[in-house]
Design a protein around this motif. Sequence first.
Motif, PDB file in Angstrom:
ATOM      1  N   LYS A  45       0.836  -1.203   0.000  1.00  0.00           N
ATOM      2  CA  LYS A  45       0.000   0.000   0.000  1.00  0.00           C
ATOM      3  C   LYS A  45       0.872   1.255   0.000  1.00  0.00           C
ATOM      4  N   PHE A  48       2.499   1.710  -3.379  1.00  0.00           N
ATOM      5  CA  PHE A  48       1.523   2.166  -4.369  1.00  0.00           C
ATOM      6  C   PHE A  48       1.159   3.639  -4.145  1.00  0.00           C
ATOM      7  N   CYS A  52       1.569   6.781  -6.697  1.00  0.00           N
ATOM      8  CA  CYS A  52       0.479   7.721  -7.020  1.00  0.00           C
ATOM      9  C   CYS A  52       0.911   9.161  -6.790  1.00  0.00           C
ATOM     10  N   TRP A  65      -1.944  -0.317 -14.622  1.00  0.00           N
ATOM     11  CA  TRP A  65      -1.107  -1.488 -14.387  1.00  0.00           C
ATOM     12  C   TRP A  65      -1.848  -2.684 -14.930  1.00  0.00           C
ATOM     13  N   THR A  67      -2.527  -6.947 -14.336  1.00  0.00           N
ATOM     14  CA  THR A  67      -2.440  -8.056 -13.397  1.00  0.00           C
ATOM     15  C   THR A  67      -3.024  -9.299 -14.059  1.00  0.00           C
ATOM     16  N   ALA A  74      -3.610  -9.984  -5.921  1.00  0.00           N
ATOM     17  CA  ALA A  74      -3.212  -8.687  -6.478  1.00  0.00           C
ATOM     18  C   ALA A  74      -4.435  -7.897  -6.937  1.00  0.00           C
ATOM     19  N   TYR A  78      -5.461  -4.149  -5.551  1.00  0.00           N
ATOM     20  CA  TYR A  78      -5.675  -2.957  -6.363  1.00  0.00           C
ATOM     21  C   TYR A  78      -7.104  -2.436  -6.248  1.00  0.00           C
ATOM     22  N   GLU A  79      -8.067  -3.326  -6.085  1.00  0.00           N
ATOM     23  CA  GLU A  79      -9.450  -2.874  -5.865  1.00  0.00           C
ATOM     24  C   GLU A  79      -9.554  -2.101  -4.558  1.00  0.00           C
ATOM     25  N   GLN A  81      -7.316  -0.307  -3.334  1.00  0.00           N
ATOM     26  CA  GLN A  81      -6.674   0.989  -3.572  1.00  0.00           C
ATOM     27  C   GLN A  81      -7.534   1.888  -4.450  1.00  0.00           C
ATOM     28  N   GLY A  83      -8.717   0.906  -7.619  1.00  0.00           N
ATOM     29  CA  GLY A  83      -8.556   0.589  -9.038  1.00  0.00           C
ATOM     30  C   GLY A  83      -9.839   0.091  -9.659  1.00  0.00           C
ATOM     31  N   ARG A  97      -7.082   0.890 -13.436  1.00  0.00           N
ATOM     32  CA  ARG A  97      -6.526   2.232 -13.506  1.00  0.00           C
ATOM     33  C   ARG A  97      -7.123   3.098 -12.421  1.00  0.00           C
TER      34      ARG A  97
END
Length: 122
Positions: A45, A48, A52, A65, A67, A74, A78-79, A81, A83, A97
């Motif tokens: 985190k 990342f 950002c 990115w 995956t 992964a 990202y979800e 975060q 994404g 994205r």
Amino acid sequence: MAEDEKSLIGYAGLTFDYALWTACRFAHVDCLFVCEIARGQGIGKHLFERACRLVGEAGAERIEWQTPVWNLDAIRFYERQGGIGQVLCLKGMVTPRLLGSRLAYASSINDPRTNALARRKR
């Protein structure tokens, strides 16, 4: 990069490109990796979030990115975060994205542990 007292435990690679259709710069996370033994400690985190911030500082419109669809851990990371993904079926990849306000939020997080070299103690 993230390291403990002894070794490298994580890293993120970031490149920039130019989108011809939108005439804007964007960033691509080439690789974000945290050693299995160090996972679950927030290192990914922080890496990342630092990526950002670099994207925001560079004035890029988004960060992307890829995956593999089989890498569910992964994808979930990202979800969390923020994404938003789309599956590219032919390549078996998920291409998430961060755009606009989500990128602005992620790049504004102020955590002193996240800098050019994040050091973590175990």
